[in-house]
Design a protein around this motif. Structure first.
Motif, mmCIF file in Angstrom:
data_model
loop_
_atom_site.group_PDB
_atom_site.id
_atom_site.type_symbol
_atom_site.label_atom_id
_atom_site.label_comp_id
_atom_site.label_asym_id
_atom_site.label_seq_id
_atom_site.Cartn_x
_atom_site.Cartn_y
_atom_site.Cartn_z
ATOM 1 N N SER A 58 0.819 -1.214 0.000
ATOM 2 C CA SER A 58 0.000 0.000 0.000
ATOM 3 C C SER A 58 0.857 1.270 0.000
ATOM 4 C CB SER A 58 -0.948 0.018 1.196
ATOM 5 O OG SER A 58 -0.206 0.049 2.417
ATOM 6 N N GLY A 59 2.085 1.151 0.374
ATOM 7 C CA GLY A 59 2.987 2.312 0.394
ATOM 8 C C GLY A 59 3.779 2.508 -0.883
ATOM 9 N N ALA A 88 1.131 3.949 -26.052
ATOM 10 C CA ALA A 88 1.784 5.254 -26.143
ATOM 11 C C ALA A 88 1.431 6.147 -24.963
ATOM 12 C CB ALA A 88 1.397 5.947 -27.451
ATOM 13 N N ALA A 89 0.335 5.850 -24.278
ATOM 14 C CA ALA A 89 -0.146 6.717 -23.196
ATOM 15 C C ALA A 89 0.474 6.404 -21.839
ATOM 16 C CB ALA A 89 -1.667 6.615 -23.104
ATOM 17 N N ALA A 90 1.299 5.365 -21.748
ATOM 18 C CA ALA A 90 1.885 4.962 -20.464
ATOM 19 C C ALA A 90 3.087 5.843 -20.129
ATOM 20 C CB ALA A 90 2.261 3.483 -20.498
ATOM 21 N N THR A 91 2.832 7.129 -19.916
ATOM 22 C CA THR A 91 3.913 8.091 -19.682
ATOM 23 C C THR A 91 3.991 8.559 -18.228
ATOM 24 O OG1 THR A 91 2.474 9.895 -20.384
ATOM 25 C CG2 THR A 91 3.894 8.905 -22.071
ATOM 26 N N ALA A 92 3.255 7.917 -17.358
ATOM 27 C CA ALA A 92 3.300 8.222 -15.923
ATOM 28 C C ALA A 92 2.812 6.986 -15.164
ATOM 29 C CB ALA A 92 2.407 9.417 -15.610
ATOM 30 N N ARG A 93 3.138 6.931 -13.903
ATOM 31 C CA ARG A 93 2.732 5.762 -13.096
ATOM 32 C C ARG A 93 1.218 5.551 -13.141
ATOM 33 N NH1 ARG A 93 4.367 2.392 -8.636
ATOM 34 N NH2 ARG A 93 2.525 1.874 -7.413
ATOM 35 N N THR A 114 3.985 -6.106 -12.108
ATOM 36 C CA THR A 114 4.691 -4.836 -11.978
ATOM 37 C C THR A 114 3.995 -3.808 -12.863
ATOM 38 O OG1 THR A 114 6.228 -5.350 -13.775
ATOM 39 C CG2 THR A 114 6.917 -5.940 -11.545
ATOM 40 N N LEU A 115 4.281 -2.559 -12.614
ATOM 41 C CA LEU A 115 3.786 -1.463 -13.443
ATOM 42 C C LEU A 115 4.965 -0.885 -14.203
ATOM 43 C CD1 LEU A 115 1.568 0.334 -10.766
ATOM 44 C CD2 LEU A 115 0.834 -1.295 -12.522
ATOM 45 N N VAL A 116 4.762 -0.594 -15.488
ATOM 46 C CA VAL A 116 5.846 -0.056 -16.306
ATOM 47 C C VAL A 116 5.328 1.160 -17.064
ATOM 48 C CG1 VAL A 116 7.487 -0.547 -18.169
ATOM 49 C CG2 VAL A 116 6.905 -2.339 -16.538
ATOM 50 N N TRP A 117 6.142 2.218 -17.098
ATOM 51 C CA TRP A 117 5.818 3.431 -17.837
ATOM 52 C C TRP A 117 7.118 4.075 -18.300
ATOM 53 C CZ3 TRP A 117 5.824 2.891 -12.627
ATOM 54 C CH2 TRP A 117 6.516 3.833 -11.855
ATOM 55 N N TYR A 118 7.007 5.101 -19.124
ATOM 56 C CA TYR A 118 8.200 5.777 -19.640
ATOM 57 C C TYR A 118 8.002 7.286 -19.619
ATOM 58 C CZ TYR A 118 5.848 6.704 -24.073
ATOM 59 O OH TYR A 118 4.977 7.166 -25.021
ATOM 60 N N THR A 119 9.113 7.994 -19.632
ATOM 61 C CA THR A 119 9.099 9.441 -19.820
ATOM 62 C C THR A 119 10.096 9.778 -20.920
ATOM 63 O OG1 THR A 119 10.805 9.820 -18.141
ATOM 64 C CG2 THR A 119 8.504 9.928 -17.409
ATOM 65 N N GLN A 147 -0.086 -1.078 -5.756
ATOM 66 C CA GLN A 147 -0.371 -0.902 -4.325
ATOM 67 C C GLN A 147 -1.257 -2.006 -3.768
ATOM 68 O OE1 GLN A 147 -1.644 3.272 -4.570
ATOM 69 N NE2 GLN A 147 0.183 3.773 -3.382
ATOM 70 N N GLN A 148 -1.718 -2.906 -4.629
ATOM 71 C CA GLN A 148 -2.468 -4.063 -4.155
ATOM 72 C C GLN A 148 -1.465 -5.144 -3.765
ATOM 73 O OE1 GLN A 148 -2.874 -2.860 -7.392
ATOM 74 N NE2 GLN A 148 -4.501 -1.453 -6.806
#
Length: 168
Positions: A58-59, A88-93, A114-119, A147-148
């Motif tokens: 959760s943290g 293409a929209a995965a640019t933030a958590r 896991t969560l994956v994104w790019y900047t 967070q789950q």
């Protein structure tokens, strides 16, 4: 009696003439195609994530690891798109994609999500080196934990992959 002697002098004509020549201009044409290449200095980008603890899920709010990926394009070629896992929209958590990692060496393929994104960074022209004159396009790929809580993920080492695609 007088004798006379006649002789004939050959007349030689020496010419300063040179070989004849002509010149014709030949046009040489070439066309360059748009080209981009991932930086060869990081040909196997890997994100080494921090250890996961389900009790602390959760943290988790940021990234647990990241890697820089650089693309070089010839002058005049621009990147028109970037995608991680086809998105293409995965640019933030908050817009990240889910990438399941599989527990190594375990039957039944237990997974850890896991969560994956790019900047993207600021592009610039390379002034020296092998890519001199190219345009450098930096990106950073992040991975984090949801967070789950994932108490069903057994202890061990997990791996997985995700494709990062650039369009030009």
């Amino acid at each position: 009696m007088m004798k006379s002697l006649w002789f004939t002098l050959p007349i030689l004509w020496l010419s300063n003439a040179t070989a004849a020549s002509m010149t014709n201009t030949v046009t040489v044409n070439a066309a360059t195609q748009s080209a981009c290449q991932f930086d060869t200095a990081n040909s196997s980008p890997t994100i080494e994530m921090a250890d996961y603890e389900a009790a602390l899920a959760s943290g988790y709010s940021g990234s647990a690891g990241q890697v820089s990926v650089i693309v070089f394009c010839n002058a005049g070629t621009s990147l028109t798109g970037r995608r991680i896992g086809g998105n293409a929209a995965a640019t933030a958590r908050g817009a990240a994609i889910t990438v399941p990692l599989t527990l190594d060496g375990t039957s039944g393929d237990p997974t850890l999500n896991t969560l994956v994104w790019y900047t993207t960074g600021t592009s610039n022209t390379v002034n020296s080196g092998a890519f001199k004159g190219a345009v450098r396009y930096p990106s950073t790929i992040f991975a984090g934990y949801p967070q789950q809580a994932q108490f069903g993920a057994p202890t061990g080492f997990y791996t997985g992959t995700v494709d990062f695609t650039v369009e030009f």
